[in-house]
Structure formats: C-alpha cells, structure tokens
Design a protein around this motif. Sequence first.
Motif, mmCIF file in Angstrom:
data_model
loop_
_atom_site.group_PDB
_atom_site.id
_atom_site.type_symbol
_atom_site.label_atom_id
_atom_site.label_comp_id
_atom_site.label_asym_id
_atom_site.label_seq_id
_atom_site.Cartn_x
_atom_site.Cartn_y
_atom_site.Cartn_z
ATOM 1 N N ILE A 13 6.941 -5.762 7.948
ATOM 2 C CA ILE A 13 7.675 -7.017 8.047
ATOM 3 C C ILE A 13 7.454 -7.566 9.448
ATOM 4 C CG2 ILE A 13 9.935 -8.127 7.868
ATOM 5 C CD1 ILE A 13 9.006 -6.753 5.266
ATOM 6 N N ARG A 14 6.991 -8.796 9.530
ATOM 7 C CA ARG A 14 6.761 -9.461 10.812
ATOM 8 C C ARG A 14 7.532 -10.769 10.796
ATOM 9 N NH1 ARG A 14 0.992 -11.169 10.920
ATOM 10 N NH2 ARG A 14 1.653 -11.986 12.901
ATOM 11 N N PHE A 15 8.166 -11.065 11.907
ATOM 12 C CA PHE A 15 8.792 -12.376 11.994
ATOM 13 C C PHE A 15 8.820 -12.855 13.437
ATOM 14 C CE2 PHE A 15 12.192 -9.278 11.988
ATOM 15 C CZ PHE A 15 13.101 -9.712 12.923
ATOM 16 N N LYS A 16 8.838 -14.161 13.544
ATOM 17 C CA LYS A 16 8.884 -14.837 14.837
ATOM 18 C C LYS A 16 10.110 -15.735 14.819
ATOM 19 C CE LYS A 16 3.898 -14.753 15.253
ATOM 20 N NZ LYS A 16 2.709 -15.503 15.599
ATOM 21 N N GLY A 17 10.246 -16.567 15.769
ATOM 22 C CA GLY A 17 11.383 -17.477 15.802
ATOM 23 C C GLY A 17 11.890 -17.665 17.208
ATOM 24 N N MET A 18 11.279 -16.963 18.146
ATOM 25 C CA MET A 18 11.713 -17.076 19.527
ATOM 26 C C MET A 18 10.694 -17.825 20.390
ATOM 27 S SD MET A 18 10.075 -14.199 18.754
ATOM 28 C CE MET A 18 10.998 -12.768 18.400
ATOM 29 N N ASN A 19 9.567 -18.204 19.809
ATOM 30 C CA ASN A 19 8.490 -18.796 20.595
ATOM 31 C C ASN A 19 8.757 -20.240 21.011
ATOM 32 O OD1 ASN A 19 6.633 -16.569 20.788
ATOM 33 N ND2 ASN A 19 6.401 -16.770 18.589
ATOM 34 N N HIS A 20 9.765 -20.865 20.437
ATOM 35 C CA HIS A 20 10.104 -22.233 20.829
ATOM 36 C C HIS A 20 10.920 -22.276 22.125
ATOM 37 C CE1 HIS A 20 13.747 -20.903 18.805
ATOM 38 N NE2 HIS A 20 14.394 -21.823 19.501
ATOM 39 N N CYS A 21 11.436 -21.140 22.539
ATOM 40 C CA CYS A 21 12.281 -21.083 23.740
ATOM 41 C C CYS A 21 11.459 -21.369 24.994
ATOM 42 C CB CYS A 21 12.952 -19.720 23.855
ATOM 43 S SG CYS A 21 14.015 -19.332 22.457
ATOM 44 N N LYS A 22 12.075 -22.046 25.943
ATOM 45 C CA LYS A 22 11.358 -22.493 27.138
ATOM 46 C C LYS A 22 11.431 -21.527 28.311
ATOM 47 C CE LYS A 22 10.198 -26.323 25.189
ATOM 48 N NZ LYS A 22 8.940 -26.326 24.505
ATOM 49 N N SER A 23 12.516 -20.762 28.423
ATOM 50 C CA SER A 23 12.633 -19.845 29.560
ATOM 51 C C SER A 23 12.565 -18.402 29.062
ATOM 52 C CB SER A 23 13.952 -20.071 30.300
ATOM 53 O OG SER A 23 15.038 -19.627 29.523
ATOM 54 N N LEU A 24 12.223 -17.509 29.966
ATOM 55 C CA LEU A 24 12.090 -16.095 29.621
ATOM 56 C C LEU A 24 13.427 -15.508 29.181
ATOM 57 C CD1 LEU A 24 10.241 -13.644 29.445
ATOM 58 C CD2 LEU A 24 10.755 -13.175 31.840
ATOM 59 N N SER A 25 14.494 -15.810 29.898
ATOM 60 C CA SER A 25 15.803 -15.262 29.530
ATOM 61 C C SER A 25 16.263 -15.791 28.170
ATOM 62 C CB SER A 25 16.845 -15.553 30.605
ATOM 63 O OG SER A 25 17.032 -16.935 30.743
ATOM 64 N N GLU A 26 15.960 -17.054 27.890
ATOM 65 C CA GLU A 26 16.316 -17.634 26.595
ATOM 66 C C GLU A 26 15.531 -16.939 25.475
ATOM 67 O OE1 GLU A 26 16.538 -22.046 24.495
ATOM 68 O OE2 GLU A 26 15.450 -21.801 26.376
ATOM 69 N N LYS A 27 14.256 -16.663 25.712
ATOM 70 C CA LYS A 27 13.427 -15.964 24.733
ATOM 71 C C LYS A 27 13.947 -14.551 24.483
ATOM 72 C CE LYS A 27 8.682 -17.226 24.055
ATOM 73 N NZ LYS A 27 7.291 -17.209 24.420
#
Length: 84
Positions: free
Chosen positions: A44-58
């Motif tokens: 199972i692979r999923f993404k959803g954090m790549n839209h975040c702009k800062s490292l801490s937000e990611k």
Amino acid sequence: MKAYHSPFKVYPTSWDKKNASNLKKDWEIRYTYFCDDYPQGKIIRFKGMNHCKSLSEKQDHTRMLMDNEIQALSKGFNCRILQN
C-alpha cells in the motif's frame, strides 16, 4: 488469517529530521497489508503531503496521515476494497 500490516515506512527515510533537502523530494508512505486475499502481502502506497510548502508542515501532515491510516486499520480496514 487475521488481517495485519507491516510497520510504516516513509520516504525519504530522513523525513523526520531537519533536513531542508527533503522538502524538494517526493514523499510517500508505504506498508504491506496481509489478509486471506493477499497472503503474500499487498503493498500500500499513499501520498498527500507533497502539497505542503514548509518542511515542518510536511512532517506534521505525514504524521497525521499515518495516524489516520492506523485508525482505519484498527477499525477493520477490509482488503477487499483493494481489489477495485
């Protein structure tokens, strides 16, 4: 066979460190799900954090996604959903 999963792995592997170069990378979460339909396991692979702009937000968003996935698994995630 009771359904279970492997530990989660996040890529890049140093995702929780203060490494600014990770911000430019494509992040994803992976684990293997095992059940009667997939005795060898289903990745199972999923993404959803790549839209975040800062490292801490990611990093925060990654933790939230993993927590949500663990909750779904503990509530009886059904591997038959994966067949679609």
